[in-house]
Motif scaffolding. Structure first.
Motif, PDB file in Angstrom:
ATOM      1  N   ARG A 288      11.918  -2.781   8.832  1.00  0.00           N
ATOM      2  CA  ARG A 288      10.864  -2.099   8.071  1.00  0.00           C
ATOM      3  C   ARG A 288      11.245  -2.014   6.588  1.00  0.00           C
ATOM      4  N   GLN A 289      12.523  -1.799   6.335  1.00  0.00           N
ATOM      5  CA  GLN A 289      12.981  -1.779   4.938  1.00  0.00           C
ATOM      6  C   GLN A 289      12.828  -3.152   4.301  1.00  0.00           C
TER       7      GLN A 289
ATOM      8  N   LYS B 292       5.947  -5.534  -0.253  1.00  0.00           N
ATOM      9  CA  LYS B 292       5.417  -4.414  -1.033  1.00  0.00           C
ATOM     10  C   LYS B 292       4.398  -3.587  -0.243  1.00  0.00           C
ATOM     11  N   ARG B 293       4.507  -3.623   1.047  1.00  0.00           N
ATOM     12  CA  ARG B 293       3.700  -2.769   1.913  1.00  0.00           C
ATOM     13  C   ARG B 293       4.566  -2.436   3.119  1.00  0.00           C
ATOM     14  N   SER B 294       4.097  -1.515   3.972  1.00  0.00           N
ATOM     15  CA  SER B 294       4.861  -1.253   5.185  1.00  0.00           C
ATOM     16  C   SER B 294       4.312  -2.122   6.299  1.00  0.00           C
TER      17      SER B 294
ATOM     18  N   THR C 125      -0.803   5.407   6.876  1.00  0.00           N
ATOM     19  CA  THR C 125       0.010   4.218   6.559  1.00  0.00           C
ATOM     20  C   THR C 125       0.067   3.857   5.076  1.00  0.00           C
ATOM     21  N   ARG C 126      -0.931   4.226   4.293  1.00  0.00           N
ATOM     22  CA  ARG C 126      -0.926   3.779   2.896  1.00  0.00           C
ATOM     23  C   ARG C 126       0.153   4.492   2.079  1.00  0.00           C
ATOM     24  N   SER C 127       0.647   3.814   1.073  1.00  0.00           N
ATOM     25  CA  SER C 127       1.639   4.438   0.196  1.00  0.00           C
ATOM     26  C   SER C 127       0.975   5.604  -0.535  1.00  0.00           C
TER      27      SER C 127
ATOM     28  N   PHE D 126       6.818   4.928   7.689  1.00  0.00           N
ATOM     29  CA  PHE D 126       7.808   4.634   6.654  1.00  0.00           C
ATOM     30  C   PHE D 126       6.992   3.958   5.563  1.00  0.00           C
ATOM     31  N   ARG D 127       6.323   4.803   4.764  1.00  0.00           N
ATOM     32  CA  ARG D 127       5.379   4.299   3.780  1.00  0.00           C
ATOM     33  C   ARG D 127       6.087   3.501   2.699  1.00  0.00           C
ATOM     34  N   TYR D 128       5.405   2.500   2.207  1.00  0.00           N
ATOM     35  CA  TYR D 128       5.923   1.795   1.038  1.00  0.00           C
ATOM     36  C   TYR D 128       5.929   2.785  -0.114  1.00  0.00           C
ATOM     37  N   ASP D 129       6.989   2.807  -0.913  1.00  0.00           N
ATOM     38  CA  ASP D 129       6.999   3.820  -1.966  1.00  0.00           C
ATOM     39  C   ASP D 129       7.048   3.252  -3.380  1.00  0.00           C
TER      40      ASP D 129
ATOM     41  N   GLU E  20       2.921   0.065  -7.048  1.00  0.00           N
ATOM     42  CA  GLU E  20       1.825  -0.904  -7.053  1.00  0.00           C
ATOM     43  C   GLU E  20       0.583  -0.333  -6.378  1.00  0.00           C
TER      44      GLU E  20
ATOM     45  N   HIS F  39       9.199  -3.825   3.398  1.00  0.00           N
ATOM     46  CA  HIS F  39       8.882  -3.176   2.109  1.00  0.00           C
ATOM     47  C   HIS F  39       9.295  -4.065   0.947  1.00  0.00           C
TER      48      HIS F  39
END
Lengths: 316, 316
Positions: free
Chosen positions: A122-123, A130-132, B195-197, B156-159, B162, A126
């Motif tokens: 999952r990391q 640039k998304r999960s 799910t969205r950042s 585990f949201r993208y952080d 963007e 990212h």
């Protein structure tokens, strides 16, 4: 157990990089040299080779390989060379555009990696996209597969060996009621499959077998071609007996009109240094043909040599 | 911004431990000494103090504190001394037995911590309770809150920063359709929120505001006392403006018949070294009373002194 054979004394990283660089030079590419190095280094060693190669030659090793190789051989070498978490992130991303076939790949990644490995995937997702991964899965996949796959991919299961036998007993009954009533989307069934530790789930499914007299997967074959039920059965196999699951994927990839190179490559590169020994044993037990013989019969050239090297065949 | 004041030159860890040990000796406990040390050390410093104390005196500092202190003061000191991830794991575990009130705590942990911090909480939960937090939440909580909370806690949201503006625009429309149709459990609404950042979600909710003419939370007040809608509103506040959410929790904890010490302690100890400065500003903006004055009016003794020290009040 891994099938990757690593020489007792390996050359220095600088030497490996130099040899790889040489393999790309001149008129033809020296595929045998590439296999002799990369297919015989573990993930940590490949990682250092990739870093050192980039520092020495100013180009990502993956890019050099991409320029020089082609077709199934290229894909097997590129995927193998990637860091396992990056590789899974890429496989998951590709799976999003592959319909039902992709659902198995996502379930496979979610259920056969350790909880910590899954988090690393999952990391890596990212970092690369640039998304999960759950964001993309929830966005791209619809229907009853969506919820199941999101929950599987986002799980961080406890991975201790502790088992609560009373709970296993009571949850086996819940599962039995769900499958008896053909409630395959029941939220307790989904909850049990997506949150319990693998040890706990195995105990529950053993209780199921004892109580009902057959494994749950038999009851999930009510409609053998229903894609959701097929996915549920794959999930259960991935969680409880991954070597059987992978042996079956290999069998289906090989025993068909036209080999499914995508599945074959995926299973070999992702399992070679994890549990390929067990998968080979299971494959032989089920098919009475050694896996290396089956692969040799269905592939050729450098691609064949790469796969055989990874699964520890004789000419590896 | 943190409100914890750390002296420019702090004593050695050994000295801190010795002073703490002294505070427990003799007839009475020296609460002021305990506050003067622990309330003025950051998480990394407290962690080393705890390790050194255990190595020096053969007892976990938390155990010594537990023996010597009592009531709300004890709870505030114990929670503050815990490592943030362990503290959240404990708060999440306690929340499971608290019905609706617990749902907010779970949503708060899931939505106001960074994606990486949330993962550390999940690891700490494994270590402490030998199960996963989602496993316990899915098992203990039923109804429509279950799915929402499991998805929030496992995200585990993208952080990254963007933002895809086209997506924000189209998903604002989806959200508008959901709330117009009163489909508050619609799977797309849940998907977007879980799910969205945070950056993407803020953009989406800004589009919503522009398109509809009011914030989404206004539309989610259709039935102001519905617990699920109240939870949804809290989730949105936690994700997009945590300082407003926490200022409101503090206001509700203080402005009622009988202070809600549990909520007051939780917000102060979990936010003091994160964003308490912003929460204090927001609190003053909204209530025209400084937070330290409000807390002093509602608490007393060592508990009051501990909270005021953490929020950086004058006599801290």
């Amino acid at each position: 157990m891994s099938t990757v054979s690593i020489p007792a004394s390996i050359p220095s990283v600088a030497e490996d990089c130099e040899q790889l660089h040489k393999a790309f030079e001149g008129w033809g590419t020296n595929e045998a040299l590439i296999i002799s190095i990369l297919a015989h280094r573990n993930a940590a060693q490949r990682k250092i080779i990739r870093e050192t190669y980039a520092a020495t030659y100013g180009e990502d090793l993956l890019k050099s390989l991409d320029k020089e190789l082609s077709s199934d051989f290229e894909r097997s070498v590129l995927l193998w060379t990637l860091d396992p978490a990056e590789r899974d992130a890429q496989l998951a991303h590709e799976a999003l555009r592959k319909g039902n076939v992709g659902h198995y790949v996502l379930a496979e990644i979610a259920c056969t990696r350790s909880p910590h490995e899954l988090f690393l995937v999952r990391q890596a997702y990212h970092a690369r996209f640039k998304r999960s991964v759950e964001e993309d899965v929830a966005y791209s996949i619809t229907g009853k597969e969506r919820q199941l796959l999101v929950l599987l991919l986002t799980a961080f299961r406890y991975d201790g060996a502790e088992v609560n036998m009373n709970l296993a007993n009571s949850e086996a009954k819940i599962l039995h009621k769900c499958v008896s009533d053909k409630e395959y989307e029941n939220e307790d069934l989904i909850r049990i499959l997506t949150t319990r530790s693998k040890a706990q789930l195995s105990a529950t499914l053993n209780h199921f077998n004892d109580q009902v007299g057959n494994p749950i997967n038999k009851d999930l074959k009510a409609d053998p071609n229903d894609p959701y039920l097929t996915l549920l059965r794959a999930v259960i196999k991935c969680l409880t007996c991954p070597e059987k699951y992978f042996a079956k994927v290999l069998r289906l990839a090989i025993n068909r009109l036209g080999t499914d190179e995508e599945a074959l490559t995926r299973v070999v590169v992702t399992r070679a240094d994890v549990d390929m020994k067990n998968i080979k044993e299971e494959y032989y037990r089920r098919n009475s043909v050694p896996l290396d013989k089956a692969i040799r019969g269905d592939t050729s050239g450098d691609y064949e040599r790469m796969l055989i090297a990874l699964i520890g065949g004789e000419d590896a």
